[in-house]
Scaffold this motif. Sequence first.
Motif, PDB file in Angstrom:
ATOM      1  N   PHE A  20      -1.657 -30.540 -19.699  1.00 29.79           N
ATOM      2  CA  PHE A  20      -1.140 -31.607 -18.837  1.00 29.79           C
ATOM      3  C   PHE A  20      -0.226 -32.531 -19.633  1.00 29.79           C
ATOM      4  O   PHE A  20       0.855 -32.922 -19.164  1.00 29.79           O
ATOM      5  N   SER A  21      -0.660 -32.871 -20.831  1.00 29.58           N
ATOM      6  CA  SER A  21       0.092 -33.794 -21.665  1.00 29.58           C
ATOM      7  C   SER A  21       1.480 -33.242 -21.998  1.00 29.58           C
ATOM      8  O   SER A  21       2.493 -33.933 -21.855  1.00 29.58           O
ATOM      9  N   ILE A  22       1.525 -31.981 -22.424  1.00 34.06           N
ATOM     10  CA  ILE A  22       2.798 -31.396 -22.857  1.00 34.06           C
ATOM     11  C   ILE A  22       3.705 -31.070 -21.675  1.00 34.06           C
ATOM     12  O   ILE A  22       4.892 -31.433 -21.661  1.00 34.06           O
ATOM     13  N   LEU A  23       3.158 -30.388 -20.667  1.00 39.76           N
ATOM     14  CA  LEU A  23       4.002 -29.896 -19.580  1.00 39.76           C
ATOM     15  C   LEU A  23       4.291 -30.938 -18.507  1.00 39.76           C
ATOM     16  O   LEU A  23       5.359 -30.902 -17.884  1.00 39.76           O
ATOM     17  N   VAL A  24       3.359 -31.859 -18.258  1.00 39.68           N
ATOM     18  CA  VAL A  24       3.585 -32.874 -17.218  1.00 39.68           C
ATOM     19  C   VAL A  24       4.142 -34.157 -17.833  1.00 39.68           C
ATOM     20  O   VAL A  24       5.240 -34.605 -17.489  1.00 39.68           O
ATOM     21  N   GLN A  25       3.389 -34.750 -18.765  1.00 41.18           N
ATOM     22  CA  GLN A  25       3.873 -35.983 -19.384  1.00 41.18           C
ATOM     23  C   GLN A  25       5.133 -35.729 -20.216  1.00 41.18           C
ATOM     24  O   GLN A  25       6.084 -36.517 -20.168  1.00 41.18           O
ATOM     25  N   GLY A  26       5.123 -34.629 -20.987  1.00 39.74           N
ATOM     26  CA  GLY A  26       6.257 -34.339 -21.849  1.00 39.74           C
ATOM     27  C   GLY A  26       7.550 -34.124 -21.088  1.00 39.74           C
ATOM     28  O   GLY A  26       8.618 -34.565 -21.517  1.00 39.74           O
ATOM     29  N   LEU A  27       7.467 -33.434 -19.933  1.00 39.77           N
ATOM     30  CA  LEU A  27       8.667 -33.156 -19.154  1.00 39.77           C
ATOM     31  C   LEU A  27       9.128 -34.353 -18.317  1.00 39.77           C
ATOM     32  O   LEU A  27      10.283 -34.420 -17.900  1.00 39.77           O
ATOM     33  N   SER A  28       8.216 -35.293 -18.062  1.00 38.46           N
ATOM     34  CA  SER A  28       8.578 -36.428 -17.205  1.00 38.46           C
ATOM     35  C   SER A  28       8.809 -37.726 -17.972  1.00 38.46           C
ATOM     36  O   SER A  28       9.342 -38.679 -17.416  1.00 38.46           O
ATOM     37  N   ILE A  29       8.415 -37.781 -19.257  1.00 41.27           N
ATOM     38  CA  ILE A  29       8.520 -39.037 -20.003  1.00 41.27           C
ATOM     39  C   ILE A  29       9.966 -39.513 -20.116  1.00 41.27           C
ATOM     40  O   ILE A  29      10.239 -40.712 -20.094  1.00 41.27           O
ATOM     41  N   GLY A  30      10.900 -38.571 -20.195  1.00 40.23           N
ATOM     42  CA  GLY A  30      12.302 -38.958 -20.272  1.00 40.23           C
ATOM     43  C   GLY A  30      12.746 -39.736 -19.050  1.00 40.23           C
ATOM     44  O   GLY A  30      13.351 -40.803 -19.156  1.00 40.23           O
ATOM     45  N   LYS A  31      12.429 -39.199 -17.866  1.00 40.17           N
ATOM     46  CA  LYS A  31      12.805 -39.873 -16.617  1.00 40.17           C
ATOM     47  C   LYS A  31      12.046 -41.194 -16.449  1.00 40.17           C
ATOM     48  O   LYS A  31      12.608 -42.186 -15.985  1.00 40.17           O
ATOM     49  N   VAL A  32      10.757 -41.170 -16.811  1.00 38.72           N
ATOM     50  CA  VAL A  32       9.947 -42.392 -16.717  1.00 38.72           C
ATOM     51  C   VAL A  32      10.526 -43.478 -17.619  1.00 38.72           C
ATOM     52  O   VAL A  32      10.696 -44.624 -17.203  1.00 38.72           O
ATOM     53  N   ALA A  33      10.814 -43.110 -18.872  1.00 39.34           N
ATOM     54  CA  ALA A  33      11.356 -44.081 -19.823  1.00 39.34           C
ATOM     55  C   ALA A  33      12.722 -44.593 -19.379  1.00 39.34           C
ATOM     56  O   ALA A  33      13.015 -45.782 -19.468  1.00 39.34           O
ATOM     57  N   GLU A  34      13.569 -43.681 -18.889  1.00 41.77           N
ATOM     58  CA  GLU A  34      14.911 -44.078 -18.442  1.00 41.77           C
ATOM     59  C   GLU A  34      14.838 -45.024 -17.257  1.00 41.77           C
ATOM     60  O   GLU A  34      15.557 -46.012 -17.198  1.00 41.77           O
TER      61      GLU A  34
END
Length: 412
Positions: A393-407
């Motif tokens: 979950f951390s790598i595939l969900v958080q990792g793939l979405s953190i860029g959009k969340v941070a932006e």
Amino acid sequence: MNAYHLLIILISLSAGFSYINHRFIKMPFVIGLFFLSSILSLVILSTKWWDLVHYVEIKDTLEHIDISSFILDIMLGFLLFAGALHTSWANIKSQLRPISLFAIGGVLSSTIIIAGLFYGVCHLLGINIDLLHCLIFGALISPTDPIAVLGILTKAGVSKKIESTIVGESLFNDGVGVVVFIALLETLKLGKSEIDFGHFGMLFLQEAVGGMAFGLLLGFALHKLLKSIDDYETEVLLTVAFVMSGYAISSLLHLSGALAMVIMGLLVGNYKKEKAMSDRTQEYVTKFWELVDVVLNAILFISIAFVMVVIDFESIYILVAILSIFIVLLARIIIVYFPKLVFPRFIKFTNSEAKIIVWGGLRGGLSIALVLSIPDSENKLILIGATYACVVFSILVQGLSIGKVAEKLSKK
């Protein structure tokens, strides 16, 4: 299958998956490798129904490969030194208070919170698991991993403050988490049902403080040697020798090799670097350790993806694994927001910055390696499933979405 054949397979898969990801999928490097390796693991799992003979052979081979020792005894020292070497001490120093709080108090608090919630959930589901195993799970899943998220955060344009906090926290909490895990695991191996907090505290201080002191000693010694010559080939070899021998000696002295490598890397990469190494040497040392970092991370994320093949997928364990994801996220929210609310002058983050830190707390290969090192038991099977679910979950969900969340949050 011997070690050389295994290395051939891992390097070949790393190169092939890296090419496919870069050419077609275009995910962040380690996330793409983990994703493709996970698909391959699912294909291997499916052979249980249409090619049982080969499935049994593959599973038996994977079960006899000591992934845990490979990661903890060999790869971790290289990865932490490489990460610290490329980290700016000035940026770390500017956020030293929150980094220290999250890396030490955060890991200890998260261990207790996760253990309590995990213990309660298991018993509500009728699973008999002791509190010590729950504390071990809390310790191994609490450390965060900067590898997959750092490049994404940089591209998303987040502030240096947030980037430095996440990177600094993850560098140090890896070492702290390993120390807590070792202390708890020793209690388990001694067959004690209760934790001797006095012994735990002494072991923690010995591992943590001793590891950092040894790292300083190694760092200054390496600095002096690098300063005394100007030959990039020899200087690169010296860094490799210090990482390998320093990490091994730390283990023999019962000191935290993880913390020693972080301190040594920070010192060599920041303390009077221009006087210790010429521009040419700096270039070669930097490029060499960047390459080591890339290769080892590729092997690491492919290795942990194959753990899926040996997990026991009983229905009740799957439910516990899913619930553990929410437990870990809740603990992360608490350790980030609680000090922010209680010590607002000490932890100066906006709500948007706090959300990025929460979502950017990824789990990775270290957690998998630690859970695999636990002595075999029914409880270990439960913890492996829960740990793997949290990492996926951390790598595939958080990792793939953190860029959009941070932006998105950075614009607020």
